[in-house]
Design an enzyme around this catalytic site. Structure first.
Site, short mmCIF file in Angstrom:
data_model
loop_
_atom_site.label_atom_id
_atom_site.label_comp_id
_atom_site.label_asym_id
_atom_site.label_seq_id
_atom_site.Cartn_x
_atom_site.Cartn_y
_atom_site.Cartn_z
N GLY A 101 33.56 57.46 30.93
CA GLY A 101 32.27 57.86 31.49
C GLY A 101 31.16 57.88 30.48
O GLY A 101 30.08 58.43 30.75
N ILE A 104 31.79 53.38 27.02
CA ILE A 104 32.62 52.73 26.01
C ILE A 104 33.32 51.51 26.58
O ILE A 104 33.38 50.46 25.93
CB ILE A 104 33.63 53.74 25.40
CG1 ILE A 104 32.85 54.88 24.72
CG2 ILE A 104 34.57 53.06 24.42
CD1 ILE A 104 33.71 56.04 24.25
N ASN A 132 44.48 49.69 41.65
CA ASN A 132 43.68 50.33 40.60
C ASN A 132 42.19 50.32 40.98
O ASN A 132 41.38 49.58 40.43
CB ASN A 132 43.91 49.61 39.27
CG ASN A 132 43.29 50.34 38.09
OD1 ASN A 132 42.57 51.33 38.26
ND2 ASN A 132 43.57 49.86 36.89
N TYR A 139 34.89 46.49 37.52
CA TYR A 139 34.69 45.05 37.33
C TYR A 139 33.77 44.46 38.39
O TYR A 139 32.93 43.62 38.10
CB TYR A 139 36.04 44.31 37.30
CG TYR A 139 36.88 44.69 36.10
CD1 TYR A 139 38.15 45.23 36.26
CD2 TYR A 139 36.38 44.54 34.81
CE1 TYR A 139 38.92 45.60 35.16
CE2 TYR A 139 37.14 44.91 33.70
CZ TYR A 139 38.40 45.43 33.89
OH TYR A 139 39.15 45.80 32.80
N GLU A 151 39.83 33.23 46.90
CA GLU A 151 40.31 31.83 46.90
C GLU A 151 41.83 31.71 47.03
O GLU A 151 42.33 30.60 47.20
CB GLU A 151 39.85 31.13 45.60
CG GLU A 151 38.34 31.01 45.51
CD GLU A 151 37.86 30.32 44.24
OE1 GLU A 151 38.67 29.65 43.56
OE2 GLU A 151 36.66 30.44 43.91
#
Lengths: 173, 159
Positions: A101, A104, A132, A139, A151
């Site tokens: 948070g 980093i 996850n 991401y 895909e």
């Protein structure tokens, strides 16, 4: 929080090995880790290294509960696409829970992207476990696409006895 | 059918590019990226004798491109980026021979894994690979392949 991102040195391999195990525990597969700091030292710091590594460091006054100042890492290597050219593959990205948070993880990933860009890499790739959610969100927030979903790409692997068997079937020179 | 497998060299780039193009994609800079001091990939070529050459006169009829990668759990690995055999030469063990050669090179370099990707709808390829003894990491372990490119990558590199 005050932190520094820098290239890993050979001496960092014990800390990197410690964090590799922490990441494997998080991914619920701690029994899968078969290499130690010795392999990292050999393979990451030789003439033609198999990988490069960045570490995140905090000053002494911010050290972890157990006394560590190396509190995150990104391990990556260069790959190739015959369609698009050079790419970077981030094998591991990890920040110790008590240091999350603070930007980093973003710092480590961005530095890997910057290093890749200097080498004319046009893609950055990685794998993430489907359950996850915090990492998938992280991401996605950076603009990554999930190629398995969009895909249909699957990673396929030969290892252990299956790899040995395949190799034994190679034509003799 | 008689064929041989050997390491690719600079002179093979035209044929590799030809075979990549047939699959419908623009090629990258093979010569600089594969045959300079720190190559980004290595290649192997499948060749047939002159008497088996194609109608257009080609004797280089298949290839595999691979590079070394790393698993933080298992150590040295190999990634097979491309495996291709021209349609008229399929079903004769050439693809299998190319893949086995990559596996052999992997073991020789101290690698413990050979990884690659396949599209889930590509049933012929998926069936071929599974029959050779590999496993589907995505289906069995749940790993998804993620990619950052273009503007998103530019932005990430500047943060």
């Amino acid at each position: 929080m005050n932190f520094k991102i820098r290239r890993a040195a050979k001496e960092d391999c014990k800390d990197i090995s410690r964090m590799i195990m922490e990441l494997a525990v998080y991914e619920k597969m701690p029994d899968q880790v078969k290499i130690s700091h010795e392999e990292l030292e050999r393979d990451g710091f030789c003439q033609n290294p198999f990988f490069e590594c960045l570490v995140a460091e905090v000053p002494e006054e911010h050290k972890s509960n157990e006394g560590f100042t190396i509190i995150g890492y990104a391990l990556y290597f260069y790959t190739y696409s015959t369609w698009k050219g050079r790419a970077v593959y981030v094998e591991d990205l990890y920040v110790m829970p008590e240091f999350r948070g603070n930007g980093i993880g973003t710092g480590l990933l961005s530095k890997a992207a910057e290093i890749g860009k200097k080498k004319q890499c046009v893609r950055l790739q990685l794998s993430v476990l489907n359950w996850n959610t915090p990492s998938r969100d992280f991401y996605a927030g950076k603009g990554a696409q999930d190629l398995t979903v969009t895909e249909g790409w699957h990673t396929i692997r030969f290892d252990g006895q299956n790899l040995d068997k395949l190799a034994n079937e190679a034509p003799k020179d | 059918m008689d064929f041989s497998i050997r390491a690719a060299n600079l002179d093979d780039c035209k044929d590799i590019a030809r075979m990549i193009m047939v699959s419908g994609h623009v090629r990258a800079h093979l010569e600089t990226d594969g045959f300079s001091k720190n190559p980004f990939f290595h290649g192997i070529i499948a060749e047939v004798p002159e008497q088996h050459r194609t109608r257009e006169g080609h004797t280089k009829i298949g290839y595999a491109l691979y590079f070394y990668s790393y698993s933080s759990w298992k150590g040295r690995s190999i990634y097979m980026e491309d495996l291709y055999v021209m349609p008229e030469f399929r079903g004769k063990g050439v693809g299998k021979a190319l893949m086995s050669k990559v596996a052999q090179l992997a073991l020789a370099a101290g690698c413990h894994q050979l990884n690659f990707t396949v599209l889930d709808w590509n049933k012929p390829s998926m069936d071929f690979y599974l029959s050779q003894g590999c496993f589907d990491v995505t289906s069995s372990l749940g790993y998804h392949c993620m990619r950052c490119e273009g503007e998103a990558l530019e932005h990430l590199a500047q943060l």
